[in-house]
Design an enzyme around this catalytic site. Structure first.
Site, mmCIF file in Angstrom:
data_model
loop_
_atom_site.group_PDB
_atom_site.id
_atom_site.type_symbol
_atom_site.label_atom_id
_atom_site.label_comp_id
_atom_site.label_asym_id
_atom_site.label_seq_id
_atom_site.Cartn_x
_atom_site.Cartn_y
_atom_site.Cartn_z
ATOM 1 N N LYS A 15 12.636 -31.456 -10.647
ATOM 2 C CA LYS A 15 11.296 -30.946 -10.721
ATOM 3 C C LYS A 15 10.517 -30.958 -11.445
ATOM 4 O O LYS A 15 10.706 -30.478 -13.277
ATOM 5 C CB LYS A 15 11.276 -29.955 -10.275
ATOM 6 C CG LYS A 15 12.338 -29.630 -8.369
ATOM 7 C CD LYS A 15 12.632 -28.614 -7.726
ATOM 8 C CE LYS A 15 12.797 -29.120 -6.311
ATOM 9 N NZ LYS A 15 13.264 -27.647 -5.517
ATOM 10 N N ARG A 33 22.049 -26.274 -7.518
ATOM 11 C CA ARG A 33 21.820 -27.695 -6.280
ATOM 12 C C ARG A 33 21.063 -28.488 -7.401
ATOM 13 O O ARG A 33 20.033 -28.458 -8.440
ATOM 14 C CB ARG A 33 20.542 -27.769 -5.787
ATOM 15 C CG ARG A 33 20.665 -28.592 -4.499
ATOM 16 C CD ARG A 33 18.874 -28.181 -4.093
ATOM 17 N NE ARG A 33 19.265 -29.682 -3.009
ATOM 18 C CZ ARG A 33 18.464 -30.762 -3.250
ATOM 19 N NH1 ARG A 33 17.392 -30.189 -4.265
ATOM 20 N NH2 ARG A 33 17.870 -31.732 -2.842
HETATM 21 C C1 YH5 Z 1 15.459 -26.715 -3.170
HETATM 22 O O1 YH5 Z 1 14.876 -26.095 -4.352
HETATM 23 N N1 YH5 Z 1 14.958 -28.772 -3.111
HETATM 24 S S1 YH5 Z 1 13.661 -31.119 -2.276
HETATM 25 C C2 YH5 Z 1 10.413 -33.205 -6.789
HETATM 26 C C3 YH5 Z 1 11.576 -33.521 -7.652
HETATM 27 C C4 YH5 Z 1 12.656 -33.779 -7.956
HETATM 28 C C5 YH5 Z 1 13.425 -33.226 -7.165
HETATM 29 C C6 YH5 Z 1 10.708 -35.094 -8.958
HETATM 30 N N2 YH5 Z 1 15.853 -29.303 -1.236
HETATM 31 C C7 YH5 Z 1 15.601 -28.045 -2.861
HETATM 32 O O2 YH5 Z 1 14.984 -32.043 -4.874
HETATM 33 N N3 YH5 Z 1 16.989 -27.047 -0.303
HETATM 34 C C8 YH5 Z 1 14.771 -30.009 -2.306
HETATM 35 O O3 YH5 Z 1 10.098 -33.440 -8.561
HETATM 36 C C9 YH5 Z 1 15.732 -28.342 -1.441
HETATM 37 N N4 YH5 Z 1 16.071 -25.556 -2.611
HETATM 38 C C10 YH5 Z 1 16.927 -25.712 -1.921
HETATM 39 N N5 YH5 Z 1 17.661 -25.141 -0.546
HETATM 40 C C11 YH5 Z 1 13.401 -32.122 -3.199
HETATM 41 C C12 YH5 Z 1 13.471 -31.859 -4.543
HETATM 42 C C13 YH5 Z 1 13.138 -32.837 -6.200
HETATM 43 C C14 YH5 Z 1 11.450 -32.457 -5.802
#
Ligand code: YH5
Length: 275
Positions: free
Chosen positions: A219, A253
């Site tokens: 993230k 996760r």
């Molecule tokens: C979470 O924290 N996150 S989807 C932006 C990014 C990288 C990854 C490059 N679903 C979560 O993974 N479910 C997502 O920047 C989730 N907790 C739970 N429970 C977003 C994601 C991501 C977003």
């Protein structure tokens, strides 16, 4: 609530591997190729030691187009069906859509992961009817605009109050308290300071007795802290996974299963005093 083993952390947290099934995430070779690649990726995360595969068909990134119920079903269901027949690994479904929740569980998913904490119409009832565990996540605003001006008086207190309120709503809908996990929602309507305050407060969330899920993998908060692009955030993500494991998180996760398992094993050994 009975005291749970996550508090003493006799075991490392479970590791949940992220499986995005959005058109941009896998292949431009069409649906069949996307399905095969998704299945292969899920099985490789299982080989690496993942405890849970989190299947999601909605991109929650800012600017992503909203997805229809039919399209989300089309993306997620074939993957769950194929993964269920290929493996007995636990499957969670990353969705806010009641029809997707019900169909995913019918096809063998054993957990619902909802970034909108069952706020969509019919979501509380859907989860209540399935009887599976659910993760309630905090988000301020909506994905398209949540990072424009995140603002809190006291981010930790407000996130906690939100999770208590959504938990009470879930319990009132017939969902057992013991089946509700919490997630502070890193990056979902939060500045870097908000994310760091929540990270410091993880022990307080763990003390709620609800299993805590933490998702920071790749993230932008990691990009802000290190200056690195999304494909170079592994080490930063492992540092946060280690902190979360030490604080007693129940589930991490991540996109990087193998490395995260190593990190949380070390953290758990440290907490036990057996490094
Ligand atoms: C979470 O924290 N996150 S989807 C932006 C990014 C990288 C990854 C490059 N679903 C979560 O993974 N479910 C997502 O920047 C989730 N907790 C739970 N429970 C977003 C994601 C991501 C977003």
């Amino acid at each position: 609530m009975k005291p749970n083993s996550f508090l003493s952390m006799t075991h490392p947290p479970a590791v949940m591997g992220v499986l995005n099934v959005t058109p941009d995430s896998f292949s431009d070779g069409g649906r069949h190729a996307t399905l095969e690649l998704a299945l292969r990726h899920a099985l490789s995360m299982q080989d690496e030691g993942a405890d849970i595969i989190d299947v999601g068909g909605e991109s929650s990134r800012p600017g992503a187009a909203p997805v229809s119920v039919a399209e989300e079903l089309d993306r997620v269901c074939p993957v769950i069906e194929r993964l269920r027949s290929a493996s007995d690994i636990a499957i969670s479904v990353d969705t806010s859509t009641p029809a997707v929740m019900l169909e995913a569980v019918r096809l063998g998913a054993s957990m619902i992961n909802d970034i909108r904490a069952l706020s969509r119409e019919g979501a509380l009832e859907a989860v209540s009817r399935c009887g599976v565990p659910v993760c309630l996540m905090h988000m301020q605003g909506a994905p398209a605009t949540m990072q424009q001006n995140p603002a809190y008086t006291d981010v930790v207190a407000e996130v906690e109050q939100f999770l208590i309120a959504r938990t009470d709503a879930a319990v009132a809908a017939g969902i057992s308290r013991s089946r509700i996990a919490w997630d502070p929602g890193f990056g979902f309507g939060k500045t870097i300071q908000h994310n760091l305050q929540l990270l410091q407060a993880l022990p307080k969330f763990v003390a709620s007795g609800h299993p805590l899920l933490v998702g920071v993998s790749r993230k932008s908060m990691l990009g802000h802290l290190t200056g690195r692009p999304v494909d170079q955030r592994l080490a930063a993500g492992l540092a946060v996974a280690t902190i979360a494991a030490q604080a007693g998180a129940a589930v991490i996760r991540t996109h990087d299963v193998r490395e995260t398992i190593d990190a949380v094993k070390v953290a758990a050994a440290f907490v036990r005093g057996q490094l």
